[in-house]
Scaffold this active site. Structure first.
Site, PDB file in Angstrom:
ATOM      1  N   HIS A  18       0.732  -1.356   0.117  1.00 45.33           N
ATOM      2  CA  HIS A  18       0.021  -0.031   0.168  1.00 45.33           C
ATOM      3  C   HIS A  18       0.821   1.363  -0.033  1.00 45.33           C
ATOM      4  CE1 HIS A  18      -3.453  -2.740   0.790  1.00 45.33           C
ATOM      5  NE2 HIS A  18      -2.972  -2.953   1.701  1.00 45.33           N
ATOM      6  N   ARG A  20       6.111   3.644 -10.720  1.00 46.24           N
ATOM      7  CA  ARG A  20       7.136   4.728 -10.686  1.00 46.24           C
ATOM      8  C   ARG A  20       7.619   5.072 -12.042  1.00 46.24           C
ATOM      9  NH1 ARG A  20      10.437   2.434  -5.606  1.00 46.24           N
ATOM     10  NH2 ARG A  20       9.886   0.392  -6.619  1.00 46.24           N
ATOM     11  N   GLU A  24       6.009  -4.280 -12.114  1.00 44.55           N
ATOM     12  CA  GLU A  24       7.396  -3.558 -12.617  1.00 44.55           C
ATOM     13  C   GLU A  24       8.157  -4.777 -13.259  1.00 44.55           C
ATOM     14  OE1 GLU A  24       7.636  -0.998  -8.283  1.00 44.55           O
ATOM     15  OE2 GLU A  24       8.603  -2.944  -8.419  1.00 44.55           O
TER      16      GLU A  24
END
Length: 337
Positions: free
Chosen positions: A19, A150, A253
């Site tokens: 989270h 990201r 990712e």
């Protein structure tokens, strides 16, 4: 007046750190555009929060039922919107937050709660609008076009990669790994001579010391990393041409970097993500890994090695992520500010 953003999440050795890391991706999206504060509970594993973030700690005596009042007393709804990620942010919590006048974005992966938030983001490739019960005003931002990733991983997703052989493995089972799957996966990989190197990433909440005994014994083959930065994590992944990982943020990712992946799930929030990636043929089937032993990993690896066509899986991974994800998130957040 443009509102500021409250990012709200917790993490621990039992609940994991996912989270927190998912919200970090959104912080990176808005930090140069909007003012923000990252709020987490005193009982959370707060050491993983980047030092440069403006962080506020909720006192230990404040529980989830009291939280809306605490937020209202410290952060005006006229000045802030809230983005929350966590299973404690149930329908009743969302109703409380809305009753205080806040605009709310809720990050979800279970599709079980009735949604009172203004927006729900669920980046599972499996979830559809029909899976949700919600208020009329609630908007849904679903699928990998809203992937919580990201910046460096979004950049990696634009590249093309091909894999001809499997000889360098990446293993990561999250921040806590309560079922010791990291250790079992590494023990299985050691039984296959084709793997010349095994890169093992541990989270801040990982407590099993036995993995370090393996590193000492097989020092030339096993390399262990801990608390890697985004840059170092992606560099480590790029050294590998195969991965074993659960259907959590780490799977997204790895798919951005592109490699054959043996994946599964061991908690409820991973199952729908797993089904989505499996339906898109972007991973090898691992199923429920909660009771996995070394032999289960070995059997799965044998099946994978019989499949010589890996690049179709990489193509499937690549089409899941486009170059507009950051803009979508930013537009979504700005619409409430």
């Amino acid at each position: 007046m443009t509102k500021k953003v409250i990012f709200r999440a917790d993490g621990s050795s039992t609940a994991g750190l996912g989270h927190l890391y998912r919200l970090f991706s959104l912080v990176e999206t808005v930090k140069n555009t909007l003012e923000f504060v990252f709020i987490t509970h005193e009982t959370s594993t707060n050491s993983v929060i980047p030092e440069e973030y403006n962080t506020v700690i909720i006192p230990k005596e404040i529980n989830t039922l009291d939280e809306a009042d605490w937020l209202q007393a410290n952060f005006s709804s006229k000045e802030y919107i809230i983005i929350a990620d966590g299973y404690q942010f149930t329908s009743s919590y969302q109703k409380q937050i809305k009753s205080k006048g806040y605009s709310l974005i809720y990050i979800d992966d279970l599709a079980k709660e009735h949604i009172y938030a203004d927006v729900v983001i669920n980046h599972s490739p499996y979830i559809q609008e029909k899976h949700y019960k919600k208020e009329v005003y609630s908007k849904l931002a679903l699928g990998t076009k809203f992937a919580l990733l990201r910046p460096l991983f979004l950049k990696a997703a634009k590249k093309n990669r091909a894999v001809k052989e499997l000889d360098s493995a990446f293993v990561c089972f999250g921040g806590a790994d309560p079922f010791h799957l990291t250790l079992k996966a590494v023990q299985a990989l050691l039984l296959f001579e084709n793997f010349k190197s095994i890169h093992v990433v541990l989270g801040a909440a990982y407590l099993d010391e036995e993995i370090f005994n393996l590193e000492e014994k097989y020092g030339r083959k096993i390399k262990i990393y801990r608390n890697l930065s985004e840059k170092k994590l992606i560099e480590t992944m790029e050294q590998c041409n195969f991965a074993i990982a659960p259907a959590s943020t780490i799977l997204y990712e790895l798919c951005c970097v592109q490699m054959p992946i043996f994946s599964g799930f061991y908690v409820d929030n991973q199952e729908l993500i797993y089904k989505g990636f499996l339906n898109h043929k972007a991973i090898f089937e691992g199923g429920n890994m909660e009771n996995y032993q070394v032999s289960d990993f070995v059997n799965g690896l044998k099946i994978i090695f019989e499949n010589k066509e890996f690049n179709s899986q990489l193509e499937a991974q690549k089409i899941l992520f486009d170059d507009k994800i950051t803009k979508r998130h930013l537009d979504l957040i700005k619409s409430l500010c």
